[in-house]
Design a protein around this motif. Structure first.
Motif, PDB file in Angstrom:
ATOM      1  N   GLU A  78      26.692 -15.599 -11.903  1.00 56.00           N
ATOM      2  CA  GLU A  78      27.040 -16.317 -10.577  1.00 56.00           C
ATOM      3  C   GLU A  78      27.166 -17.816 -10.715  1.00 56.00           C
ATOM      4  N   GLU A  79      26.995 -18.482 -11.684  1.00 60.12           N
ATOM      5  CA  GLU A  79      27.274 -19.748 -11.944  1.00 60.12           C
ATOM      6  C   GLU A  79      28.815 -20.012 -12.404  1.00 60.12           C
ATOM      7  N   ILE A  80      29.298 -18.866 -12.852  1.00 60.32           N
ATOM      8  CA  ILE A  80      30.985 -19.019 -13.464  1.00 60.32           C
ATOM      9  C   ILE A  80      31.607 -18.511 -12.191  1.00 60.32           C
ATOM     10  N   TYR A  81      31.229 -17.563 -11.428  1.00 61.84           N
ATOM     11  CA  TYR A  81      31.900 -17.098 -10.363  1.00 61.84           C
ATOM     12  C   TYR A  81      31.105 -16.558  -9.225  1.00 61.84           C
ATOM     13  N   SER A  82      31.113 -17.283  -8.138  1.00 60.36           N
ATOM     14  CA  SER A  82      30.467 -16.895  -6.917  1.00 60.36           C
ATOM     15  C   SER A  82      31.517 -17.067  -5.724  1.00 60.36           C
ATOM     16  N   ILE A  83      31.248 -16.387  -4.992  1.00 60.07           N
ATOM     17  CA  ILE A  83      32.086 -16.167  -3.575  1.00 60.07           C
ATOM     18  C   ILE A  83      31.584 -16.985  -2.704  1.00 60.07           C
ATOM     19  N   ASN A  84      30.149 -16.900  -2.328  1.00 59.04           N
ATOM     20  CA  ASN A  84      29.226 -17.737  -1.610  1.00 59.04           C
ATOM     21  C   ASN A  84      28.708 -19.184  -1.789  1.00 59.04           C
ATOM     22  N   HIS A  85      28.703 -19.363  -3.222  1.00 62.51           N
ATOM     23  CA  HIS A  85      28.064 -20.418  -3.714  1.00 62.51           C
ATOM     24  C   HIS A  85      29.204 -21.397  -4.683  1.00 62.51           C
ATOM     25  N   SER A  86      28.955 -22.484  -4.895  1.00 59.13           N
ATOM     26  CA  SER A  86      29.440 -23.337  -5.879  1.00 59.13           C
ATOM     27  C   SER A  86      29.335 -22.720  -7.235  1.00 59.13           C
ATOM     28  N   SER A  87      30.504 -22.704  -7.805  1.00 60.55           N
ATOM     29  CA  SER A  87      30.411 -22.232  -9.374  1.00 60.55           C
ATOM     30  C   SER A  87      31.582 -22.914 -10.069  1.00 60.55           C
ATOM     31  N   LEU A  88      31.629 -22.199 -11.580  1.00 65.59           N
ATOM     32  CA  LEU A  88      32.642 -23.045 -12.293  1.00 65.59           C
ATOM     33  C   LEU A  88      34.060 -22.861 -11.662  1.00 65.59           C
ATOM     34  N   LYS A  89      34.199 -21.648 -10.997  1.00 62.35           N
ATOM     35  CA  LYS A  89      35.630 -21.402 -10.603  1.00 62.35           C
ATOM     36  C   LYS A  89      36.169 -22.584  -9.529  1.00 62.35           C
ATOM     37  N   ASP A  90      35.159 -23.160  -8.963  1.00 59.89           N
ATOM     38  CA  ASP A  90      35.568 -24.173  -8.008  1.00 59.89           C
ATOM     39  C   ASP A  90      36.031 -25.436  -8.636  1.00 59.89           C
ATOM     40  N   ALA A  91      35.921 -25.708  -9.913  1.00 58.11           N
ATOM     41  CA  ALA A  91      36.274 -26.875 -10.511  1.00 58.11           C
ATOM     42  C   ALA A  91      37.663 -26.764 -11.368  1.00 58.11           C
ATOM     43  N   ILE A  92      38.035 -25.529 -11.511  1.00 60.98           N
ATOM     44  CA  ILE A  92      39.298 -25.076 -11.996  1.00 60.98           C
ATOM     45  C   ILE A  92      40.565 -25.034 -11.061  1.00 60.98           C
ATOM     46  N   VAL A  93      41.666 -25.575 -11.241  1.00 61.67           N
ATOM     47  CA  VAL A  93      42.684 -25.509 -10.554  1.00 61.67           C
ATOM     48  C   VAL A  93      44.089 -25.114 -11.255  1.00 61.67           C
ATOM     49  N   GLN A  94      45.108 -24.706 -10.597  1.00 60.46           N
ATOM     50  CA  GLN A  94      46.408 -24.645 -11.104  1.00 60.46           C
ATOM     51  C   GLN A  94      46.982 -25.726 -10.731  1.00 60.46           C
ATOM     52  N   PHE A  95      47.553 -26.362 -11.859  1.00 59.88           N
ATOM     53  CA  PHE A  95      48.207 -27.641 -11.600  1.00 59.88           C
ATOM     54  C   PHE A  95      49.685 -27.546 -11.529  1.00 59.88           C
ATOM     55  N   ASN A  96      50.342 -27.917 -10.258  1.00 61.32           N
ATOM     56  CA  ASN A  96      51.634 -27.639  -9.923  1.00 61.32           C
ATOM     57  C   ASN A  96      52.469 -26.362 -10.225  1.00 61.32           C
ATOM     58  N   GLY A  97      51.544 -25.311 -10.462  1.00 64.21           N
ATOM     59  CA  GLY A  97      52.177 -24.112 -10.283  1.00 64.21           C
ATOM     60  C   GLY A  97      52.310 -23.618 -11.836  1.00 64.21           C
ATOM     61  N   GLY A  98      52.175 -24.521 -12.965  1.00 63.90           N
ATOM     62  CA  GLY A  98      52.461 -24.213 -14.469  1.00 63.90           C
ATOM     63  C   GLY A  98      51.490 -24.428 -15.062  1.00 63.90           C
ATOM     64  N   CYS A  99      50.490 -25.203 -14.891  1.00 62.74           N
ATOM     65  CA  CYS A  99      49.313 -25.603 -16.008  1.00 62.74           C
ATOM     66  C   CYS A  99      48.198 -25.479 -15.279  1.00 62.74           C
ATOM     67  N   THR A 100      46.938 -25.712 -16.120  1.00 58.12           N
ATOM     68  CA  THR A 100      45.672 -25.665 -15.287  1.00 58.12           C
ATOM     69  C   THR A 100      45.128 -27.028 -15.507  1.00 58.12           C
ATOM     70  N   ALA A 101      44.204 -27.534 -14.539  1.00 55.40           N
ATOM     71  CA  ALA A 101      43.469 -28.675 -14.673  1.00 55.40           C
ATOM     72  C   ALA A 101      41.995 -28.579 -14.140  1.00 55.40           C
ATOM     73  N   GLU A 102      41.273 -29.313 -14.300  1.00 60.06           N
ATOM     74  CA  GLU A 102      39.816 -29.257 -14.043  1.00 60.06           C
ATOM     75  C   GLU A 102      39.191 -30.600 -13.287  1.00 60.06           C
ATOM     76  N   ILE A 103      38.351 -30.220 -12.213  1.00 59.72           N
ATOM     77  CA  ILE A 103      37.780 -31.559 -11.462  1.00 59.72           C
ATOM     78  C   ILE A 103      36.709 -32.107 -12.283  1.00 59.72           C
ATOM     79  N   VAL A 104      36.475 -33.412 -12.713  1.00 55.15           N
ATOM     80  CA  VAL A 104      35.658 -34.144 -13.335  1.00 55.15           C
ATOM     81  C   VAL A 104      34.741 -34.964 -12.627  1.00 55.15           C
ATOM     82  N   SER A 105      34.944 -34.905 -11.276  1.00 55.89           N
ATOM     83  CA  SER A 105      34.117 -36.087 -10.721  1.00 55.89           C
ATOM     84  C   SER A 105      33.540 -35.628  -9.171  1.00 55.89           C
ATOM     85  N   LYS A 106      32.857 -36.339  -8.606  1.00 55.51           N
ATOM     86  CA  LYS A 106      32.627 -35.998  -7.033  1.00 55.51           C
ATOM     87  C   LYS A 106      33.683 -36.425  -6.172  1.00 55.51           C
TER      88      LYS A 106
END
Length: 720
Positions: A49-77
């Protein structure tokens, strides 16, 4: 080899089998059922649940696709984004000038007001996913042609995407998996106001250049930093000075503890494309026909670009991103040829397919699967020469703007001038945007030379399969050398420059487009790219059905042990360990799973394009001024290895420890394991990562941007 009991779940034909923890790109929604127990044994301390959750914040919410071709992560509030230097390369180059060359010299915003917005850059947050296999597959049957099947599927996909977009709030994408045997939808939210916060100089971010690309030991600070902005309510918004930093649902804490052999490591990201189900003859086609053509065409384009890039700093900035991308794939494809040949992958796959074919031709299976392998093998035999031709042509179009731009722009202008005045007014911004896209990073002398070279290569090497009638005529008239033809065409063409296009638009004569010599060649090439004979359409139709049934049959028969879907730019999790390669005398490290500043300095060549090091970095190293970022053994870490299963698109992905803390950033693979897109090699395949301690040391000590480090959350319970 680890044991995992796979639960039987709707839509997935899974059976209890043995899997390797380091192999597989897994859906987050199935982590609890498929992987969580195994991951806990390896060192994971988070719940599913801490990795993937629909109803609560989880790791997935800190991972973004970057400009359609790479990955990036959120590292601050305040939505600070960390990704690779090579992922931010194009944006950094766009913001640079010859006078203020951020690509070469680096950049660090002193505060948020100094952060810079590239013209086009976005990040994509993953919201949720779900299985729609039954719904979609209920609309098709085995009697349909592939064209009719696809039409029915696309109609249902459109409905699903509309139902889940919430009136346009979200981007929804339905994707096929297991070669169209399953379907899932993915809901995303896109943010377009993304600004550059900082980047190290190219001598850090791209240290080692093309020489070290795909190689180990490695000493590259491949990272850059951005920030996501939103409106005052946290919603996506176009760029505005009124926008504020996004408040993310989750961001990653940073670990400075460092890594040891066998430490747990997981990576979340957006792997672009794997082909683990590719048949043996498809692999052989790539090795002998497709990839050699790609390699030759890419190298030709690179060599011609480099001549002009070395002469002029402005030209170098214009083409830096294009050259880097071409070089990366050039080395990748050559590495694939070597690795797939050395590993005997074709033989391995052939043995597997023989076993499957035996199963497929049992009486109870023959009606559905009996002709599958014969159809697939026949398809590749008939398309080998086409594959070679298409790759020469694709490299022409990729590396030479004159190959594609005149047709794209000319056809757009033809459509534009065929509209009424009101419609033209509506379309004009799009026309102007296309003109800027084509000519914004354009240097005519370079483009002309690349176009000549690629036309000569293509008309020579692509002729075995067959050129278009017009290209055959031009080749004969010019005796295979297009130099004079292109020089003359450019001197007369509307599309030779931005200025000539704009001059045409001031006094447009539509017939001049279709008569234009550059448009004629470009349009002929574009037409050739799209051309398909009735025979080819029939071959494709039969192949698509056979390939889908092969995957279905291999899963049903357990002929293949693969239980995860191929990568296709959807969010996946891969897990494994920090894992060394055999001792290498080129690496000063005690264990060959990390590299140090000492090793980097040994590679130093003053003034060298690939191995120069900034003077301040050398001074800091000499003084051993590493601060809290040094390893407890005293050295400054740079890169480290894990055995995670990644591919292109994972660039910039976070490498996390068992607590979900950031320990590094994935940026490359090793050349020995480069065949991993097709077949995973447990012994050889490695992921090369930037140690997060090196990243923070560069920001803090080298760049003097401690305010950026202070914005992050450092895990205090595991400091050295």
């Amino acid at each position: 080899m680890k044991k995992v009991v796979f639960a039987l779940i709707a839509g997935l034909m899974l059976m209890p089998i043995s899997v390797k923890a380091d192999e597989g790109m897994w859906f987050l929604m199935f982590i609890e059922r498929l992987n969580h127990r195994d991951m806990e044994k390896e060192g994971l301390q988070l719940s599913s649940e801490e990795i993937y959750s629909i109803n609560h914040s989880s790791l997935k919410d800190a991972i973004v696709q970057f400009n359609g071709g790479c990955t990036a992560e959120i590292v601050s509030k305040e939505a600070l984004v960390l990704t690779n230097h090579h992922c931010g390369y194009g944006a950094i180059a766009e913001l640079s000038t010859a006078e203020q060359n951020y690509l070469k010299d680096g950049f660090w915003a002193k505060d948020k007001t100094a952060e810079m917005k590239p013209k086009s850059l976005y990040v994509r947050f993953f919201v949720r996913m779900d299985d729609v296999s039954k719904r979609i597959l209920s609309k098709v049957n085995d009697k349909m042609s592939e064209l009719d099947r696809d039409k029915a599927i696309q109609q249902e996909i459109a409905l699903i995407e509309k139902e889940n977009s919430e009136g346009g709030k979200y981007t929804v994408s339905v994707r096929p998996f297991f070669q169209g045997n399953e379907y899932y939808y993915f809901v995303y939210q896109d943010y377009k106001d993304v600004r550059l916060v900082g980047t190290p100089p190219e001598s850090v971010g791209k240290f080692g250049g093309d020489t070290d690309n795909w190689e180990w030991p490695r000493h590259t600070g491949d990272f850059s930093m951005f920030r996501v902005y939103a409106d005052k309510d946290g919603n996506p918004a176009e760029y505005s000075t009124e926008n504020v930093p996004l408040k993310p649902k989750h961001y990653l804490p940073i670990s400075l503890k460092g890594v040891q052999e066998d430490d747990f490591a997981m990576i979340l990201g957006y792997p672009g494309r794997t082909n683990r189900w590719m048949p043996a003859n498809g692999i052989e086609q790539n090795i002998k026909f497709a990839y050699p053509a790609w390699v030759e065409g890419a190298k030709l384009g690179m060599d011609r670009m480099k001549v002009y890039m070395d002469k002029d700093a402005t030209v170098n900035l214009k083409y830096a991103s294009k050259y880097a991308s071409t070089a990366n794939y050039w080395k990748n494809r050559q590495g694939m040829i070597d690795a797939l040949t050395k590993s005997g992958t074709v033989k391995t796959k052939t043995i597997q397919e023989t076993k499957f074919n035996d199963w497929a031709n049992k009486p109870e299976n023959k009606a559905e699967f009996g002709n599958v392998m014969a159809t697939i093998n026949g398809y590749y035999a008939k398309t080998n020469l086409k594959s070679r031709h298409d790759n020469y042509l694709s490299q022409l179009m990729r590396t030479a703007a004159f190959g594609s731009a005149p047709a794209n722009l000319g056809n757009t202008l033809l459509d534009y001038y065929n509209e009424n005045e009101a419609k033209r007014a509506e379309l004009l911004p799009k026309v102007n945007a296309l003109i800027e896209t084509v000519y914004g990073k354009f240097y005519a002398p370079l483009e002309k030379e690349v176009f000549i070279a690629q036309l000569n290569l293509y008309s020579s090497k692509g002729s075995e399969y067959g050129l278009s009638p017009m290209m055959s005529k031009w080749k004969e008239e010019n005796k295979g050398d297009f130099t004079a033809y292109v020089n003359d065409a450019v001197s007369k063409s509307i599309f030779a420059s931005k200025e000539s296009v704009l001059n045409f638009m001031k006094d447009p004569k539509i017939e001049n487009i279709t008569k234009d010599p550059l448009y004629a060649v470009s349009n002929d090439l574009q037409t050739r790219v799209r051309a398909k004979s009735d025979e080819q359409n029939q071959l494709d139709d039969a192949f698509e059905k056979a390939f889908r049934n092969m995957v279905k049959g291999m899963r049903a028969s357990s002929t293949s042990a693969i239980q995860y879907p191929d990568a296709n730019s959807t969010l996946r999790l891969t897990y494994g360990k920090v894992r060394s390669l055999p001792k290498d005398k080129r690496n000063d490290a005690k264990i060959n799973n990390y590299t140090t500043m000492t090793g980097m300095v040994k590679k130093y060549k003053a003034g060298d394009e690939e191995f120069d090091i900034p003077a301040r970095l050398l001074e800091l190293n000499e003084a051993k001024d590493f601060g809290q970022y040094a390893d407890k053994a005293g050295y400054m870490p740079v890169n480290f290895l894990t055995d995670n299963d990644i591919t292109g698109g994972n660039s910039g992905s976070p490498v996390l420890n068992g607590k979900g803390e950031l320990i590094g950033i994935a940026f490359d693979g090793n050349i020995e394991g480069i065949a991993g897109d097709v077949i995973f090699d447990k012994k050889l395949q490695r992921t090369i990562n930037v140690d997060i301690r090196y990243v923070l040391w560069i920001i803090d000590k080298y760049a003097g941007a401690k305010h950026i480090v202070d914005e992050m959350t450092i895990a205090t319970d595991n400091l050295n």
